[in-house]
Scaffold this motif. Sequence first.
Motif: not given
Length: 317
Positions: A231, A233, A247, A249, A252, A255, A258, A288, A291, A307
Motif C-alpha cells: 500500500a 507504493g 499511489i 489510498k 483493497p 492484493t 499485485s 493497485s 488489488a 489509477l
Amino acid sequence: MTNANARTTITTVTLNAAIDKTYYMPAFVKGKVSRAAKVVSTAGGKGLNVARVLKQLGHAEVAATGFAGGYNGQFIVNGVKEAGIRSEFVAIPGESRLCMNFIDEGDGSSTEVLEPGPVIGEDQLERFKRELQRLSAESALVVFSGSLPGGTAPALYAELIALSRAAGADVFLDTSGESLVRGVTALPSFIKPNEDEIVSLLPDSHDGDLREGIRKLMAQGIPIVAATLGAEGAVAGAGGRIYRVRIPKIEPVNTVGSGDSFVAGYAYGHVRGWPIEECLRYAAAAGSANALSETTGDVDPREHARLLREIAVEEWL
Ligand SMILES: Nc1ncnc2c1ncn2[C@@H]1O[C@H](COP(=O)(O)OP(=O)(O)OP(=O)(O)O)[C@@H](O)[C@H]1O
Ligand SMILES: [Mg+2]
C-alpha cells in the motif's frame, strides 16, 4: 537480420504452474465435513499472472512457457489459451500442482493446501532449455517469475537468464529466497523485490535504508531495481537515480498477484521504450488495480486508466 527492437513478443516463464482452486464455504471446520457453496478454478502461477495482465493491458503478443503435466497440466494449458496467450508449455510426466484455498465465509478465514508438484527430471529440463532458447530468439523480453520446481538447482534461474540473453532477449526476474539470491548473479535487467525479498537480497543492510540497498544492487550491475512496498507504493532505482512512486489510498479486495501485475505493467512500458517514470506509473497502477479485484492477476483496464492519473513518480534526491 534479427533486430531485437523489432521483436514484440513477451514470454513469461512459470516453472511451477498450478491450478488455483478456491472453495467458498459458509463454514470450514477442521476435522468435519464442510460443503462448498462455490468452487472457482484458475490456471495459476506467478508467470501466468504476468501473462494474463499483459493481455488485459492490451499487449498482443504474449507467450507462456514452463512445465505442464497430466489432467491438471491440460487444464492450465486450456486456461492459458482461453486468455489469448500462446501456450508453449513443455509436457512432463506426472501431474501439475493443485493449490487449494478454503474460504470460510463466516469468519473470513482462508486455509491453504499446496501440493509439492512434480519433480523435474534431467531430460525434461534439457527439453525445456531448448524450448526457451527458441522462444527467447523471437522475444523482446523474457520474464521469469515464481519458485523453482523440485529436482532443480537454486542456480537454475541464473543459467536460464544467461541462455535467454544469449538468444537476444531482454530479461526480468521476480522470485524469492535462494533462487533470487542466485538468480541476480546473472544480472537480469529488472528485479522487483517486495519488502521480504529485499531483506534476503541485502542481509547485511540492517540500517533499513532502502535507497542505499537499491544503490548497492544497481552497483552490482542490475540496471532497474523496483522495490514494491504494498500500500506504500514503490521505490525504484535506474540509471543512477532513485524514484519514489506514490499511489492513492484504496480499499483493497485481494492484493495477491499485485506484484505480478506490477511486473506486467513495467514490462508493457519497457518493451515500448518508455521513460522509467512512465514504466513505473504504469506498473504501480496495474498493481493497485489488481488489488481491487477478487481474482488473482486481474486488472480491469478502466481501473488501470483511472489509477494512472492519480499516481506520481518523482526523483528522490
Ligand atoms: N494494499 C494496496 N493498496 C494499493 N496498492 C497496492 C496494495 N498492495 C499492492 N499494491 C500495488 O501493487 C504493487 C505491488 O505490491 P506488493 O509490494 O504487495 O507486491 P508482492 O508482494 O510482490 O505481490 P505478489 O508477489 O503477491 O504478486 C505495489 O507497489 C502497489 O502499487
Ligand atoms: Mg511478488
